[in-house]
Design an enzyme around this catalytic site. Structure first.
Site, PDB file in Angstrom:
ATOM      1  N   SER A   1       0.822  -1.212   0.000  1.00 49.55           N
ATOM      2  CA  SER A   1       0.000   0.000   0.000  1.00 49.55           C
ATOM      3  C   SER A   1       0.859   1.267   0.000  1.00 49.55           C
ATOM      4  O   SER A   1       0.598   2.205  -0.773  1.00 49.55           O
ATOM      5  CB  SER A   1      -0.979   0.008   1.182  1.00 49.55           C
ATOM      6  OG  SER A   1      -0.350  -0.406   2.360  1.00 49.55           O
TER       7      SER A   1
ATOM      8  N   HIS B   1      -2.088  -8.970   1.705  1.00 47.88           N
ATOM      9  CA  HIS B   1      -1.735  -7.734   2.436  1.00 47.88           C
ATOM     10  C   HIS B   1      -2.860  -7.472   3.444  1.00 47.88           C
ATOM     11  O   HIS B   1      -3.131  -8.326   4.283  1.00 47.88           O
ATOM     12  CB  HIS B   1      -1.540  -6.619   1.397  1.00 47.88           C
ATOM     13  CG  HIS B   1      -0.896  -5.362   1.906  1.00 47.88           C
ATOM     14  ND1 HIS B   1      -0.135  -5.291   3.034  1.00 47.88           N
ATOM     15  CD2 HIS B   1      -0.899  -4.089   1.388  1.00 47.88           C
ATOM     16  CE1 HIS B   1       0.297  -4.039   3.210  1.00 47.88           C
ATOM     17  NE2 HIS B   1      -0.159  -3.293   2.231  1.00 47.88           N
TER      18      HIS B   1
ATOM     19  N   HIS C   1       5.813 -13.280   6.858  1.00 48.04           N
ATOM     20  CA  HIS C   1       6.032 -11.869   6.532  1.00 48.04           C
ATOM     21  C   HIS C   1       7.192 -11.731   5.551  1.00 48.04           C
ATOM     22  O   HIS C   1       8.136 -12.523   5.589  1.00 48.04           O
ATOM     23  CB  HIS C   1       6.340 -11.040   7.787  1.00 48.04           C
ATOM     24  CG  HIS C   1       6.079  -9.587   7.587  1.00 48.04           C
ATOM     25  ND1 HIS C   1       7.028  -8.732   7.078  1.00 48.04           N
ATOM     26  CD2 HIS C   1       4.964  -8.850   7.775  1.00 48.04           C
ATOM     27  CE1 HIS C   1       6.497  -7.520   6.982  1.00 48.04           C
ATOM     28  NE2 HIS C   1       5.248  -7.563   7.391  1.00 48.04           N
TER      29      HIS C   1
ATOM     30  N   ARG D   1       3.351  -6.042  16.706  1.00 47.89           N
ATOM     31  CA  ARG D   1       1.968  -5.555  16.632  1.00 47.89           C
ATOM     32  C   ARG D   1       1.005  -6.681  17.015  1.00 47.89           C
ATOM     33  O   ARG D   1      -0.013  -6.456  17.658  1.00 47.89           O
ATOM     34  CB  ARG D   1       1.672  -5.040  15.206  1.00 47.89           C
ATOM     35  CG  ARG D   1       2.591  -3.885  14.783  1.00 47.89           C
ATOM     36  CD  ARG D   1       2.422  -3.522  13.312  1.00 47.89           C
ATOM     37  NE  ARG D   1       2.781  -4.625  12.428  1.00 47.89           N
ATOM     38  CZ  ARG D   1       2.616  -4.622  11.109  1.00 47.89           C
ATOM     39  NH1 ARG D   1       2.097  -3.549  10.517  1.00 47.89           N
ATOM     40  NH2 ARG D   1       2.967  -5.657  10.367  1.00 47.89           N
TER      41      ARG D   1
ATOM     42  N   ASP E   1      -1.961  -9.278  11.440  1.00 43.80           N
ATOM     43  CA  ASP E   1      -3.348  -9.697  11.214  1.00 43.80           C
ATOM     44  C   ASP E   1      -3.715 -11.003  11.911  1.00 43.80           C
ATOM     45  O   ASP E   1      -4.849 -11.465  11.810  1.00 43.80           O
ATOM     46  CB  ASP E   1      -3.603  -9.828   9.707  1.00 43.80           C
ATOM     47  CG  ASP E   1      -3.496  -8.490   9.004  1.00 43.80           C
ATOM     48  OD1 ASP E   1      -3.908  -7.486   9.608  1.00 43.80           O
ATOM     49  OD2 ASP E   1      -2.994  -8.436   7.866  1.00 43.80           O
TER      50      ASP E   1
HETATM   51  N1  NMX Z   1       1.163 -20.112   5.052  1.00 43.93           N
HETATM   52  C1  NMX Z   1       1.573 -20.975   4.114  1.00 43.93           C
HETATM   53  N2  NMX Z   1       2.614 -20.746   3.305  1.00 43.93           N
HETATM   54  C2  NMX Z   1       3.290 -19.612   3.489  1.00 43.93           C
HETATM   55  C3  NMX Z   1       2.948 -18.678   4.477  1.00 43.93           C
HETATM   56  C4  NMX Z   1       1.826 -18.943   5.267  1.00 43.93           C
HETATM   57  N3  NMX Z   1       1.377 -18.097   6.178  1.00 43.93           N
HETATM   58  N4  NMX Z   1       3.807 -17.650   4.405  1.00 43.93           N
HETATM   59  C5  NMX Z   1       4.663 -17.925   3.407  1.00 43.93           C
HETATM   60  N5  NMX Z   1       4.349 -19.109   2.839  1.00 43.93           N
HETATM   61  C6  NMX Z   1       4.949 -19.733   1.655  1.00 43.93           C
HETATM   62  C7  NMX Z   1       4.787 -18.795   0.486  1.00 43.93           C
HETATM   63  O1  NMX Z   1       3.474 -18.900  -0.101  1.00 43.93           O
HETATM   64  C8  NMX Z   1       5.885 -19.265  -0.434  1.00 43.93           C
HETATM   65  O2  NMX Z   1       5.440 -20.437  -1.070  1.00 43.93           O
HETATM   66  P1  NMX Z   1       5.901 -20.779  -2.589  1.00 43.93           P
HETATM   67  O3  NMX Z   1       7.381 -20.936  -2.524  1.00 43.93           O
HETATM   68  O4  NMX Z   1       5.163 -22.023  -2.889  1.00 43.93           O
HETATM   69  O5  NMX Z   1       5.465 -19.598  -3.416  1.00 43.93           O
HETATM   70  C9  NMX Z   1       6.975 -19.640   0.574  1.00 43.93           C
HETATM   71  O6  NMX Z   1       6.319 -19.850   1.831  1.00 43.93           O
HETATM   72  C10 NMX Z   1       8.029 -18.553   0.744  1.00 43.93           C
HETATM   73  O7  NMX Z   1       7.360 -17.331   1.057  1.00 43.93           O
HETATM   74  P2  NMX Z   1       8.068 -16.234   1.994  1.00 43.93           P
HETATM   75  O8  NMX Z   1       9.297 -15.770   1.281  1.00 43.93           O
HETATM   76  O9  NMX Z   1       8.227 -16.750   3.365  1.00 43.93           O
HETATM   77  O10 NMX Z   1       6.949 -15.103   2.057  1.00 43.93           O
HETATM   78  P3  NMX Z   1       6.727 -13.869   1.067  1.00 43.93           P
HETATM   79  O11 NMX Z   1       7.682 -12.795   1.451  1.00 43.93           O
HETATM   80  O12 NMX Z   1       6.724 -14.278  -0.351  1.00 43.93           O
HETATM   81  O13 NMX Z   1       5.236 -13.444   1.418  1.00 43.93           O
HETATM   82  C11 NMX Z   1       3.412 -13.071   2.910  1.00 43.93           C
HETATM   83  C12 NMX Z   1       4.906 -12.832   2.652  1.00 43.93           C
HETATM   84  C13 NMX Z   1       2.950 -12.234   4.090  1.00 43.93           C
HETATM   85  C14 NMX Z   1       2.628 -12.624   1.673  1.00 43.93           C
HETATM   86  C15 NMX Z   1       3.190 -14.577   3.184  1.00 43.93           C
HETATM   87  O14 NMX Z   1       3.863 -14.939   4.378  1.00 43.93           O
HETATM   88  C16 NMX Z   1       1.720 -14.970   3.272  1.00 43.93           C
HETATM   89  O15 NMX Z   1       1.105 -15.229   2.237  1.00 43.93           O
HETATM   90  N6  NMX Z   1       1.140 -14.983   4.516  1.00 43.93           N
HETATM   91  C17 NMX Z   1      -0.272 -15.269   4.676  1.00 43.93           C
HETATM   92  C18 NMX Z   1      -1.080 -14.022   4.331  1.00 43.93           C
HETATM   93  C19 NMX Z   1      -0.897 -12.938   5.371  1.00 43.93           C
HETATM   94  O16 NMX Z   1      -0.970 -13.163   6.568  1.00 43.93           O
HETATM   95  N7  NMX Z   1      -0.690 -11.690   4.898  1.00 43.93           N
HETATM   96  C20 NMX Z   1      -0.647 -10.515   5.806  1.00 43.93           C
HETATM   97  C21 NMX Z   1       0.683  -9.836   5.870  1.00 43.93           C
HETATM   98  C22 NMX Z   1       0.606  -8.660   6.799  1.00 43.93           C
HETATM   99  N8  NMX Z   1       0.013  -7.482   6.162  1.00 43.93           N
HETATM  100  O17 NMX Z   1      -0.620  -6.679   6.817  1.00 43.93           O
HETATM  101  O18 NMX Z   1       0.194  -7.195   4.988  1.00 43.93           O
HETATM  102  C1  MLT Z   2       2.259  -4.134   6.599  1.00 41.92           C
HETATM  103  O1  MLT Z   2       1.903  -3.768   7.734  1.00 41.92           O
HETATM  104  O2  MLT Z   2       2.278  -3.382   5.619  1.00 41.92           O
HETATM  105  C2  MLT Z   2       2.547  -5.557   6.415  1.00 41.92           C
HETATM  106  O3  MLT Z   2       3.107  -6.092   7.559  1.00 41.92           O
HETATM  107  C3  MLT Z   2       3.214  -5.927   5.124  1.00 41.92           C
HETATM  108  C4  MLT Z   2       4.610  -5.437   4.897  1.00 41.92           C
HETATM  109  O4  MLT Z   2       5.214  -4.743   5.681  1.00 41.92           O
HETATM  110  O5  MLT Z   2       5.126  -5.815   3.817  1.00 41.92           O
END
Ligand code: NMX
Ligand code: MLT
Length: 425
Positions: free
Chosen positions: A233, A263, A309, A318, A364
């Site tokens: 964002s 996100h 994350h 948080r 979250d």
């Molecule tokens: N559950 C299952 N698999 C996961 C998770 C999770 N919570 N987090 C990461 N992975 C997987 C990810 O999908 C990826 O799989 P692949 O290689 O098959 O594509 C692998 O682990 C490596 O990912 P990372 O490098 O650890 O994570 P990345 O930096 O790409 O993404 C998030 C970060 C936050 C997008 C990811 O952890 C996720 O999808 N979490 C669940 C959704 C979530 O809670 N999002 C909120 C974030 C906070 N916010 O406010 O934005």
């Molecule tokens: C955020 O608060 O924006 C999330 O934790 C995602 C991020 O920092 O990439």
């Protein structure tokens, strides 16, 4: 005008000079390099942008202008906005002046309510908030002053004015989205004597006999306020505003990014996940049952929302702050108890799977359970609450960027053919 403007006006010349000197003396120094994996992998870890409002340390979490977020949980969101913009917490007079500036700008024009009431009944609350902000764009002082031909050094002043106008109206807009979308009856009038978050709590119309819901709203709006510059964002808002699109366009674009399930939408997904566990097991499952359930979900190719994350490698502070709040106000609530059990179980399941780089909860992971406890059970609304808070961070970053004369963002993209050639030389 508030002392916020005066404080910024006093600091901006030195900030400009500092950056000018840095670029002049060290402009050719290398601060990061880019690998092929990073170019294809969401640019993770590349240091290629500047954000002075806050910093996310992988092992510590959010630090706002030198203050770890966990030390700011008793502050008001307005104080945090002042801190984000200026690097200083306001004294009582500056806080009162900022609150007055917001009150003076809080009225929402009636055409915005017409737009929201005309939207289809099943519109997502984030669509409605975005639409309201876009409808307000015609009020932009920045756009008007730009058309009139303002000088570049003056950009930050109407950017600040637009930011105050938008921040002032957000509680009423967001509460209006809630009441219109979920048929809660008439819009509730803002109470002028309340702080920004408590005013929002009142306009939502959630019964709050002992003020705990207002406390949650203050905490919620502080915790989500900013997360440095690279998150979806903030980065989106930054890019859009770099074209000198005004703050209304830029925040609306940033919030469209916040509406993605990886996100900001993760908080609604997270509560959906927690409630599905409650339904499946008829209450709080055993740790073993929960672990099996999570493994099945992962095997089905789904993420565990609220965990992982892109930057953090520890439990998000948080999340800790929300968890502490929940432990005080709703420790007996089974929904909170499932969140608590996930905190104990999910990291081990994710570690065993070995994919997620961070197996710990993010912001979250637990906040939805607290909102649910207070009766906000329309979980498609939850991202709107984060959006109200995150606007503080996006707008403070935007004001500073206009003050520093940050140019239009335009990185260079390359083709896969180009990369193939580059790696074979
Ligand atoms: N559950 C299952 N698999 C996961 C998770 C999770 N919570 N987090 C990461 N992975 C997987 C990810 O999908 C990826 O799989 P692949 O290689 O098959 O594509 C692998 O682990 C490596 O990912 P990372 O490098 O650890 O994570 P990345 O930096 O790409 O993404 C998030 C970060 C936050 C997008 C990811 O952890 C996720 O999808 N979490 C669940 C959704 C979530 O809670 N999002 C909120 C974030 C906070 N916010 O406010 O934005
Ligand atoms: C955020 O608060 O924006 C999330 O934790 C995602 C991020 O920092 O990439």
């Amino acid at each position: 005008m508030s002392m916020l403007k005066e404080t910024l006006a006093a600091k901006i010349p030195a900030m400009r000079e500092e950056i000018r000197t840095l670029i002049k003396k060290h402009g050719d120094k290398v601060i990061s390099q880019v690998t092929v994996a990073q170019a294809y992998g969401g640019m993770r870890g590349i240091k290629c942008m500047v954000c002075d409002t806050s910093l996310v340390e992988p092992d510590k979490g959010l630090i706002i202008r030198g203050h770890p977020i966990i030390e700011l949980t008793r502050r008001l969101p307005e104080e945090i906005f002042f801190l984000l913009c200026t690097g200083e917490l306001p004294d009582d007079a500056a806080l009162a002046a900022l609150q007055k500036s917001l009150r003076d700008r809080a009225e929402v024009p009636s055409y915005v309510w017409d737009v929201l009431r005309d939207m289809p009944d099943d519109s997502h609350p984030m669509d409605m908030l975005d639409m309201a902000i876009l409808a307000l764009e015609r009020e932009s002082v920045f756009a008007r002053r730009y058309r009139e031909g303002m000088r570049k050094e003056e950009y930050w002043e109407p950017a600040l004015e637009d930011s105050l106008r938008l921040i002032a109206k957000l509680p009423a807009l967001a509460a209006g989205v809630y009441r219109i979308r979920f048929n809660k009856g008439e819009l509730l009038a803002p109470k002028p004597d309340l702080d920004w978050a408590a005013g929002y709590a009142t306009m939502l119309g959630v019964p709050d006999p002992d003020g705990e819901f207002a406390d949650l709203m203050r905490l919620y709006l502080v915790l989500h306020c900013d997360h440095e510059g690279g998150n979806v964002s903030a980065n989106t808002c930054h890019i859009v505003a770099s074209s000198l699109a005004d703050p209304f366009y830029a925040v609306s674009a940033g919030l469209s990014g916040l509406a993605g399930p990886l996100h900001g939408l993760a908080n609604q997904e997270c509560l959906r996940f927690v409630l599905s566990i409650k339904d499946k097991f008829g209450g709080v499952p055993s740790a073993e049952q929960l672990a099996d359930h999570c493994k099945q979900r992962l095997a089905g190719g789904q993420v565990i929302p609220g965990y992982g994350h892109a930057v953090l490698r520890v439990t998000d502070p948080r999340f800790v702050a929300f968890h502490n709040f929940g432990s005080k106000v709703c420790a007996d609530d089974p929904v909170f108890q499932i969140v608590d059990l996930c905190y104990k179980v999910v990291p081990e399941v994710l570690k065993a799977q070995g994919k997620a780089k961070n197996p710990y909860p993010n912001v979250d992971g637990g906040s939805g359970a607290l909102l649910y406890h207070f009766g906000i059970n329309e979980f498609s609304y939850y991202t709107v609450l984060s959006a109200v808070s995150r606007s503080l961070g996006m707008l403070s970053q935007l004001i500073l960027n206009r003050a520093m004369g940050t140019p239009i963002t335009r990185p260079k993209s390359v083709s896969t053919e180009w990369i193939k050639e580059a790696v074979t030389v």
